[in-house]
Design a protein around this motif. Structure first.
Motif, PDB file in Angstrom:
ATOM      1  N   GLU A  68       1.143 -19.608 -17.301  1.00  0.00           N
ATOM      2  CA  GLU A  68       0.317 -20.138 -16.213  1.00  0.00           C
ATOM      3  C   GLU A  68       1.175 -20.453 -14.993  1.00  0.00           C
ATOM      4  O   GLU A  68       0.801 -20.156 -13.858  1.00  0.00           O
ATOM      5  CB  GLU A  68      -0.408 -21.398 -16.682  1.00  0.00           C
ATOM      6  CG  GLU A  68      -1.342 -21.199 -17.856  1.00  0.00           C
ATOM      7  CD  GLU A  68      -2.625 -20.490 -17.463  1.00  0.00           C
ATOM      8  OE1 GLU A  68      -3.456 -21.079 -16.753  1.00  0.00           O
ATOM      9  OE2 GLU A  68      -2.789 -19.328 -17.886  1.00  0.00           O
ATOM     10  N   LEU A 104      -6.808 -22.089 -20.533  1.00  0.00           N
ATOM     11  CA  LEU A 104      -5.864 -21.412 -19.653  1.00  0.00           C
ATOM     12  C   LEU A 104      -6.538 -20.260 -18.902  1.00  0.00           C
ATOM     13  O   LEU A 104      -7.468 -19.631 -19.403  1.00  0.00           O
ATOM     14  CB  LEU A 104      -4.685 -20.888 -20.463  1.00  0.00           C
ATOM     15  CG  LEU A 104      -3.926 -21.933 -21.288  1.00  0.00           C
ATOM     16  CD1 LEU A 104      -2.757 -21.284 -22.018  1.00  0.00           C
ATOM     17  CD2 LEU A 104      -3.436 -23.077 -20.396  1.00  0.00           C
ATOM     18  N   CYS A 153      -4.982 -17.431 -17.918  1.00  0.00           N
ATOM     19  CA  CYS A 153      -4.440 -16.131 -18.338  1.00  0.00           C
ATOM     20  C   CYS A 153      -5.304 -15.525 -19.440  1.00  0.00           C
ATOM     21  O   CYS A 153      -5.549 -16.142 -20.479  1.00  0.00           O
ATOM     22  CB  CYS A 153      -3.010 -16.306 -18.833  1.00  0.00           C
ATOM     23  SG  CYS A 153      -2.192 -14.767 -19.310  1.00  0.00           S
ATOM     24  N   ARG A 160      -9.793 -16.205 -23.538  1.00  0.00           N
ATOM     25  CA  ARG A 160      -8.883 -17.200 -22.966  1.00  0.00           C
ATOM     26  C   ARG A 160      -8.540 -18.212 -24.045  1.00  0.00           C
ATOM     27  O   ARG A 160      -9.362 -18.516 -24.906  1.00  0.00           O
ATOM     28  CB  ARG A 160      -9.504 -17.891 -21.752  1.00  0.00           C
ATOM     29  CG  ARG A 160      -9.585 -16.993 -20.514  1.00  0.00           C
ATOM     30  CD  ARG A 160     -10.082 -17.777 -19.307  1.00  0.00           C
ATOM     31  NE  ARG A 160      -9.932 -17.015 -18.070  1.00  0.00           N
ATOM     32  CZ  ARG A 160     -10.837 -16.174 -17.590  1.00  0.00           C
ATOM     33  NH1 ARG A 160     -11.987 -16.005 -18.256  1.00  0.00           N
ATOM     34  NH2 ARG A 160     -10.632 -15.517 -16.467  1.00  0.00           N
ATOM     35  N   GLU A 182       1.770 -22.185 -21.533  1.00  0.00           N
ATOM     36  CA  GLU A 182       1.710 -22.933 -20.275  1.00  0.00           C
ATOM     37  C   GLU A 182       2.668 -22.352 -19.240  1.00  0.00           C
ATOM     38  O   GLU A 182       2.380 -22.364 -18.034  1.00  0.00           O
ATOM     39  CB  GLU A 182       2.024 -24.406 -20.546  1.00  0.00           C
ATOM     40  CG  GLU A 182       0.920 -25.103 -21.349  1.00  0.00           C
ATOM     41  CD  GLU A 182       1.311 -26.489 -21.839  1.00  0.00           C
ATOM     42  OE1 GLU A 182       2.510 -26.837 -21.709  1.00  0.00           O
ATOM     43  OE2 GLU A 182       0.439 -27.208 -22.347  1.00  0.00           O
TER      44      GLU A 182
END
Length: 313
Positions: free
Chosen positions: A164, A201, A203, A193, A161
């Motif tokens: 992100e 997410l 990224c 992902r 997280e």
């Protein structure tokens, strides 16, 4: 042309000062691109001695000659010698990599601390460690980092997280499952992902899809022990069928005593038709594709002790 992404982890003070410049010269010789991921805080490599009771630790130490590759002095950092601050004392070495045209990113703040503790730690500890790395990277390079590759392939939900929050579009924090000889267990493994705490997410994860040298050296397959003389051929057999791959190497190994093996791999991969690229190059190649979503999972790999982030396919 298939892509073979070269991801270089610089774990230690010695690796950053000695192995990294060696790898820059070698990669430049073959006009290969790569991503260097730096440990930006303290080198507490000596704390690894606490792992003596961890399953598989002695087997790995005996196979990979840890003292030979890392040096006795490195193994004393944080034990009998003070831990050097890598980012503070090696900034010029990192800046030289950037000046040579190679992508640079974050590996960790303190490799030993992160690898040993992150899975059990909470949000505050995790964000503090990652923010230190982020701030030190920006101090050294004058810009925010674009990518990340977790130390020891160890993360937790808070860490993903945090990527992100940093706005990182791509990272290489995990592994693809391998068979005992290092082949991909599932050909579908690759860019994906993650779904963490019920949220997909943004990224993109670019998992390592090939075994590392220290996972293979000293092991036997079909009655043949893998040695520095034949290991390159074993890995090249794994890449004989063209497909995109990510290979993780270490400044302490391929940047020093195992450099001749890595040079044979570079030659072999180019002969096989691979384009040797950075993580950024690979990301640009896949970013517009519809990628699979995978849950956050953990598993063990042959030749390495303990669980790590593993792509579920």
């Amino acid at each position: 042309m298939p892509l073979l992404t070269l991801k270089i982890d610089a774990d230690t003070y010695r690796g950053t000062r000695e192995g990294v410049p060696n790898l820059v010269r070698l990669l430049s010789k073959y006009q290969a691109r790569a991503t260097f991921l730096f440990s930006l805080g303290y080198d507490h490599t000596g704390w690894a001695l606490k792992q003596v009771f961890r399953p598989g630790f002695f087997q790995k130490v005996s196979r990979t000659s840890v003292v030979e590759h890392y040096g006795f002095k490195t193994l004393m950092y944080g034990v009998l010698l003070p831990a050097p601050d890598i980012g503070k004392t090696c900034a010029a070495y990192m800046q030289a990599v950037d000046a040579a045209g190679f992508e640079c990113g974050i590996h960790t703040w303190d490799h030993r601390v992160w690898q040993d503790h992150v899975r059990q730690r909470g949000a505050d500890w995790t964000s503090q460690q990652m923010q230190r790395s982020f701030d030190r990277f920006r101090q050294i390079f004058g810009r925010a980092p674009l990518t990340h590759g977790a130390a020891g392939w160890q993360m937790n939900p808070h860490a993903f997280e945090q990527l992100e929050k940093f706005g990182m579009a791509y990272a290489s924090d995990g592994r693809a499952m391998l068979t005992d000889d290092g082949a991909l267990a599932d050909q579908a493994a690759g860019p994906h992902r993650l779904q963490v705490n019920g949220k997909t997410l943004a990224c993109i994860q670019l998992p390592t899809t090939l075994p590392t040298l220290d996972e293979l050296l000293g092991r036997s397959f079909n009655g043949v022990e893998l040695t520095p003389e034949n290991i390159a051929e074993h890995i090249l057999a794994l890449t004989a069928t063209p497909r995109d791959h990510v290979f993780t190497l270490h400044a302490e190994l391929e940047g020093q005593k195992l450099a001749p093996i890595f040079e044979r791999l570079l030659q072999g991969w180019q002969a096989q038709g691979y384009d040797l690229v950075s993580m950024e190059d690979y990301y640009r190649h896949v970013k517009d594709q519809v990628l699979p979503v995978a849950p956050l999972t953990w598993a063990e790999l042959p030749g390495r002790s303990g669980e790590m982030i593993m792509q579920e396919t």
